[in-house]
Design a protein around this motif. Structure first.
Motif, mmCIF file in Angstrom:
data_model
loop_
_atom_site.group_PDB
_atom_site.id
_atom_site.type_symbol
_atom_site.label_atom_id
_atom_site.label_comp_id
_atom_site.label_asym_id
_atom_site.label_seq_id
_atom_site.Cartn_x
_atom_site.Cartn_y
_atom_site.Cartn_z
ATOM 1 N N ALA A 338 0.526 -0.970 0.097
ATOM 2 C CA ALA A 338 0.050 0.322 -0.074
ATOM 3 C C ALA A 338 1.101 1.210 -0.115
ATOM 4 C CB ALA A 338 -0.670 -0.054 0.832
ATOM 5 N N GLU A 339 0.451 2.147 -0.807
ATOM 6 C CA GLU A 339 1.209 3.712 -1.002
ATOM 7 C C GLU A 339 0.763 4.682 -0.621
ATOM 8 O OE1 GLU A 339 3.225 4.090 -3.931
ATOM 9 O OE2 GLU A 339 3.767 1.972 -4.587
ATOM 10 N N THR A 340 -0.439 4.676 -0.494
ATOM 11 C CA THR A 340 -1.811 5.495 -0.010
ATOM 12 C C THR A 340 -2.308 5.168 0.938
ATOM 13 O OG1 THR A 340 -3.111 5.963 -1.403
ATOM 14 C CG2 THR A 340 -0.823 7.163 -1.920
ATOM 15 N N PRO A 341 -3.366 6.439 1.706
ATOM 16 C CA PRO A 341 -4.377 5.822 2.474
ATOM 17 C C PRO A 341 -5.507 4.692 1.734
ATOM 18 C CG PRO A 341 -4.002 7.579 3.287
ATOM 19 C CD PRO A 341 -2.943 7.938 1.490
ATOM 20 N N ALA A 342 -5.280 5.778 0.343
ATOM 21 C CA ALA A 342 -6.547 5.342 -0.917
ATOM 22 C C ALA A 342 -6.552 3.487 -0.964
ATOM 23 C CB ALA A 342 -6.158 5.700 -2.506
ATOM 24 N N ALA A 343 -5.506 2.696 -0.501
ATOM 25 C CA ALA A 343 -5.625 1.425 -0.440
ATOM 26 C C ALA A 343 -6.878 1.332 0.692
ATOM 27 C CB ALA A 343 -4.725 0.761 0.533
ATOM 28 N N GLY A 344 -6.763 1.908 1.504
ATOM 29 C CA GLY A 344 -7.992 1.525 3.143
ATOM 30 C C GLY A 344 -9.650 2.312 2.768
ATOM 31 N N ALA A 345 -9.460 3.203 1.272
ATOM 32 C CA ALA A 345 -10.293 3.102 1.124
ATOM 33 C C ALA A 345 -11.561 2.226 -0.214
ATOM 34 C CB ALA A 345 -10.523 4.467 -0.090
ATOM 35 N N TYR A 346 -9.997 1.764 -1.146
ATOM 36 C CA TYR A 346 -10.814 -0.233 -1.549
ATOM 37 C C TYR A 346 -10.523 -0.385 -1.147
ATOM 38 C CZ TYR A 346 -7.740 3.487 -4.927
ATOM 39 O OH TYR A 346 -7.318 4.543 -6.127
ATOM 40 N N THR A 347 -10.032 -0.698 0.447
ATOM 41 C CA THR A 347 -10.500 -2.186 1.340
ATOM 42 C C THR A 347 -12.237 -1.761 2.055
ATOM 43 O OG1 THR A 347 -8.579 -2.028 2.267
ATOM 44 C CG2 THR A 347 -10.560 -2.821 3.850
ATOM 45 N N ALA A 348 -12.469 -0.620 2.036
ATOM 46 C CA ALA A 348 -13.907 -0.177 1.631
ATOM 47 C C ALA A 348 -14.943 -0.818 1.473
ATOM 48 C CB ALA A 348 -14.146 1.518 2.317
ATOM 49 N N VAL A 349 -14.245 -0.362 0.113
ATOM 50 C CA VAL A 349 -14.884 -1.242 -1.115
ATOM 51 C C VAL A 349 -15.316 -2.490 -0.961
ATOM 52 C CG1 VAL A 349 -15.004 -1.351 -3.554
ATOM 53 C CG2 VAL A 349 -14.832 1.129 -2.460
ATOM 54 N N GLY A 350 -14.629 -3.113 -0.859
ATOM 55 C CA GLY A 350 -14.352 -4.602 -0.342
ATOM 56 C C GLY A 350 -15.376 -4.805 0.318
ATOM 57 N N ILE A 351 -15.191 -4.234 1.923
ATOM 58 C CA ILE A 351 -16.323 -4.854 2.033
ATOM 59 C C ILE A 351 -17.692 -4.104 2.346
ATOM 60 C CG2 ILE A 351 -16.392 -4.235 4.982
ATOM 61 C CD1 ILE A 351 -14.338 -6.021 4.398
#
Lengths: 580, 580
Positions: A338-351
């Protein structure tokens, strides 16, 4: 006002490119796979329906991506905060009831408000007062309590309790009702997770995977255990054989939720919310700093408060539970690239997708599997060698640590953490109330002055040189008064006292008055007070004060100047102390 | 165990001789004359019957003579503690009622228990956390509240209130009912006391008295005012004209009294008792130290806690009110030549005699006279210039002081002192959470290193020298982590960081873990961590810790050694910083 301080997303989003997006997406997929069982498990641990854990893993992650400063911290439900949530809510309502769920929402909202306000007022420093030994002892003890509390799910029995003694006692009484199928699933899942922890990476490597891929594949073990045991439970209709499953989970995204507006409830939960906030913050910051350092990045603790605070507000208003940065998930996120907090946002989409489409399957997931996941996860939190290390290094720190552990295990998490903080601050106040100081004498033939107790130095019976090794403020000012007056009452021949101040960075108003009192009392006792080696900024502030106006003695640039001016240099044979 | 520590009387009593007895007796007579009106007045201020003040001036003085360490402190009822007693008791019962008197007894007993326990456990250092500006602001504000509260007695009206606003408002509403006779007596007594304060000493000197005798005679003004106005009230039967007199006072020595054993009441008064204890202790110790210093004696603050604690227990069990060391009385005792605490015991005999034989006369004493005594006494407590001094010296200290004053005047004494202490500790925690540190560079051509922001020094872009100017503990450990990581993220070329530790007296377990984390994070970032100028005792403790085992860099005895080893000495032209 610096907008970027409050919106760290502005630092990285404008330059966000395709390469970063790819890295973030890969990491997000891996974290999502890991987070699904964890979020369900921690909801279970907190005594909440499974979907609450999922809800707490959607909106908060998106919000943290906007307000958080760590590039790789993975926010969501975590074990210790879940245990603290259960402890806080159990006196309020029955676990799983609607009042209980409303309480969890309220805890998240209050914790969000507290953290955000602390961030706005830059009160991050308050978290410093959780000392390392206290937080380490607290997490170890919490891990033990959590692991014990999950045994009932492995055994398939009813048990309760909020500390180790109650839980063990309750499980001992119920062990006769153990459900064999549940035990089989629980032990199988546990064994699988333990084995995969140790052997999965070498196994995938042997299959030809590169080390990093093997590492990441090994992290999929919990989801495999979930899928396998869910299938078994579904195929064999284990619920009819007494195996407790997660049960029906409402499908669909969380709705906007308002916390209960009952002021009595707010004041009842205030202390718990504060403790959850502070413990969560300290853990997040320590994980965030560790990961940031590996890439020479930095995090801003005050802005982290805002990031975690707004994430918790998001959790509360979307029907979730308190969230914070999780240790293992953040490490996986980092390792997965992961390079930016965007990874967290994508995880949110997954959940969110899981919440929309996977909930029918989750209904068949055995609780024993989740319990096994939790037990394996929290054992990484238990750090017993830290007790020995702390004991060897400092008895006082060990005392605070031990009190925290004993109270957490024997009473409750809240009692443990409160006692730990109170003891830490108490010890701190005690230590700082005694400033380091030493009577110094001249190293013969030099311009240097050293502690009379440690070195052979020249002394003059009429002049005492007292070196003050710390800043002077109200906490230690009175002790200085006592030290000085003791010196004067012991040394009857004394005519001059020199305070040597090379380490004094600050003299606050209380210490100034103490020095004035010392000056006056010494004057009454026929002793002159001098100062030497006063730092520039301290001297600037002293100018124009009554102390300098009424000072009975002088101010010397160097201690040697004072020695030359005050001691009788014609003295044929100076008295030599040979102590120590 | 050292018996003498707990029984300071053993220090002086064995050598007690005739000369000392004479000096002590003379001082006792003078203090008794001063204490009779004061003890009556402070009972009145506390809302208690007059005899309670007398009772509090007998047994406590005898007990303090046994357990106290100050040779000259005069213990008894004082103004601020009396105001705090009234504030604590007014929600409990009506002033003067038997429940109210029982509450005063309970406050004295609880305060006695708290002080004694603090003394036994050597917790005197806790009093340090009342900073000078807070205590000074508190006493000034209390003095104003007390003076205002006595105006009703001068006017002869009914009024109430626990802060300046309420009192002034209440008196404004009642001023129409002013009783002329009362006002005449009050103003006359006030004027007489004010005039005698200024002119009595020169007057007696003019009559041929020696300065010290003149000084002492001047102190008899209050008793003269009492005698004169009592006579006037008796001769003219002023009570029939609406002048409020002290009224019938039971004659005889106090009886053994038990405090009420109502646990609800105990917990209700606990905070008040603690505040009365701590404020009283701080004042006593400061008076005691000032007087002890004049004769090169010393007092032991922890034993003072026991002395004051047992004195308060004595006050409670003999039907009195909370006591502490009074400023003006102690000074008179000292000036009159008291040499040992026996003077206090003789004073107790004087008050006991007054209780036995003078009470019929006291019945005719106008309350307005006592009010005038109080007003004149408390004006010496009001120190407005301290506000200006504190403002000029330190804005933060001034903030805490102002908050204390505003809350004391506008809300209550308890709110004022609590806010003051909370602000002081908060500011303290904030300040100590940021350790003083400075990046240093080499003074060209020397082995000395100075702050780069203040001096022209040589730097090396690959090596940063960070000097830590304070001890490292959990309160500031995290800030050091942040400082170091900020340096590393700013200075991309960095390969070595040297922590220069000449002022580090202590590294606690938290700071040790922070240093380990710093070492590890720097290692991850490709930077080696070195230490220099570590003090001997600190180095001893570090031996055998993981920090030294895993330290990526070295430990240098001097910073210059580190400079020589780490910087490229062959560098033809070192980079020079010319900042500041």
């Amino acid at each position: 006002m610096n907008v970027k301080r409050y919106l760290p997303i502005l630092e990285w989003a404008p330059a966000y490119g395709r390469d970063q997006a790819t890295s973030d997406l890969v990491a997000a997929v891996i974290v999502t796979v890991m987070l699904i069982p964890q979020s369900l498990a921690y909801a279970l641990l907190a005594g909440l329906p499974a979907q609450v854990g999922l809800y707490a893993s959607i909106l908060p992650l998106v919000i943290y991506a906007v307000f958080g400063t760590s590039r790789t911290l993975a926010v969501g439900p975590v074990a210790v905060a879940s245990l603290m949530t259960a402890t806080a809510l159990s006196p309020i309502a029955e676990a799983g009831s609607s009042a209980y769920i409303a309480g969890a929402v309220l805890l998240a909202v209050m914790s969000g408000i507290m953290l955000t306000l602390m961030g706005v007022f830059r009160l991050g420093f308050l978290a410093n007062f959780l000392s390392h030994p206290v937080i380490s002892g607290f997490i170890t003890a919490s891990g033990l309590v959590i692991a014990a509390s999950q045994l009932k799910h492995i055994l398939g029995v009813q048990a309760s309790g909020h500390n180790l003694i109650e839980i063990v006692h309750s499980i001992m009484g119920a062990v006769g009702n153990t459900n064999g199928y549940t035990l089989a699933i629980g032990v199988a899942a546990w064994a699988f997770l333990l084995l995969s922890r140790k052997h999965a990476k070498p196994f995938f490597k042997a299959l030809g995977a590169k080390p990093r891929l093997a590492e990441i594949l090994a992290k999929t073990a919990p989801i495999l255990a979930v899928v396998a045991t869910t299938l078994v439970a579904w195929v064999f209709s284990l619920d009819e054989k007494g195996v407790r499953l997660v049960g029906e989970v409402p499908s669909g995204l969380p709705a906007f939720t308002l916390p209960p507006l009952d002021t009595g409830l707010w004041s009842q939960l205030a202390v718990s919310a504060l403790l959850i906030s502070v413990v969560g913050f300290v853990e997040s910051v320590s994980v965030g700093q560790t990961l940031a350092a590996k890439r020479r990045q930095r995090i801003d603790p005050d802005q982290e408060l805002i990031g975690l605070g707004t994430a918790n507000l998001g959790a509360g208003f979307s029907g979730g539970m308190p969230v914070t940065g999780g240790f293992s998930r953040s490490v996986v996120n980092f390792d997965a690239g992961a390079e930016t907090p965007a990874a967290g946002a994508y995880t949110a989409v997954g959940i969110a997708l899981a919440t929309l489409f996977l909930t029918p399957a989750i209904a068949y997931l055995p609780q024993a599997t989740l319990a096994a996941t939790i037990i394996v996860a929290v054992t990484t939190l238990i750090d017993l060698p830290a007790l020995g290390r702390t004991f060897r290094y400092s008895r006082t720190d060990f005392g605070a640590m031990l009190a925290t552990i004993v109270l957490t295990l024997g009473h409750s998490v809240e009692a443990g953490i409160i006692a730990g903080v109170a003891l830490s601050i108490g010890l701190f106040l005690y230590r700082t109330s005694r400033p380091h100081s030493a009577v110094v004498g001249r190293v013969p033939g030099t311009e240097h002055f050293r502690n009379v107790l440690r070195h052979d130095v020249e002394l003059c019976p009429k002049v005492t040189f007292l070196r003050v090794d710390e800043s002077l403020y109200f906490a230690n000012a009175r002790f200085l008064e006592e030290t000085v007056m003791d010196l004067v009452s012991e040394e009857r021949k004394l005519t001059d006292l020199v305070l040597v101040c090379p380490a004094v960075n600050l003299i606050d108003a209380s210490a100034l008055e103490s020095l004035e009192a010392i000056n006056e009392r010494l004057h009454d006792a026929g002793v002159r007070l001098h100062l030497s080696e006063v730092k520039g900024p301290v001297m600037d502030r002293l100018k124009g004060t009554e102390l300098l106006e009424h000072l009975s003695g002088r101010i010397f640039l160097s201690t040697y100047d004072a020695w030359q001016a005050l001691t009788d240099k014609a003295d044929p044979e100076p008295e030599i102390s040979r102590v120590g």
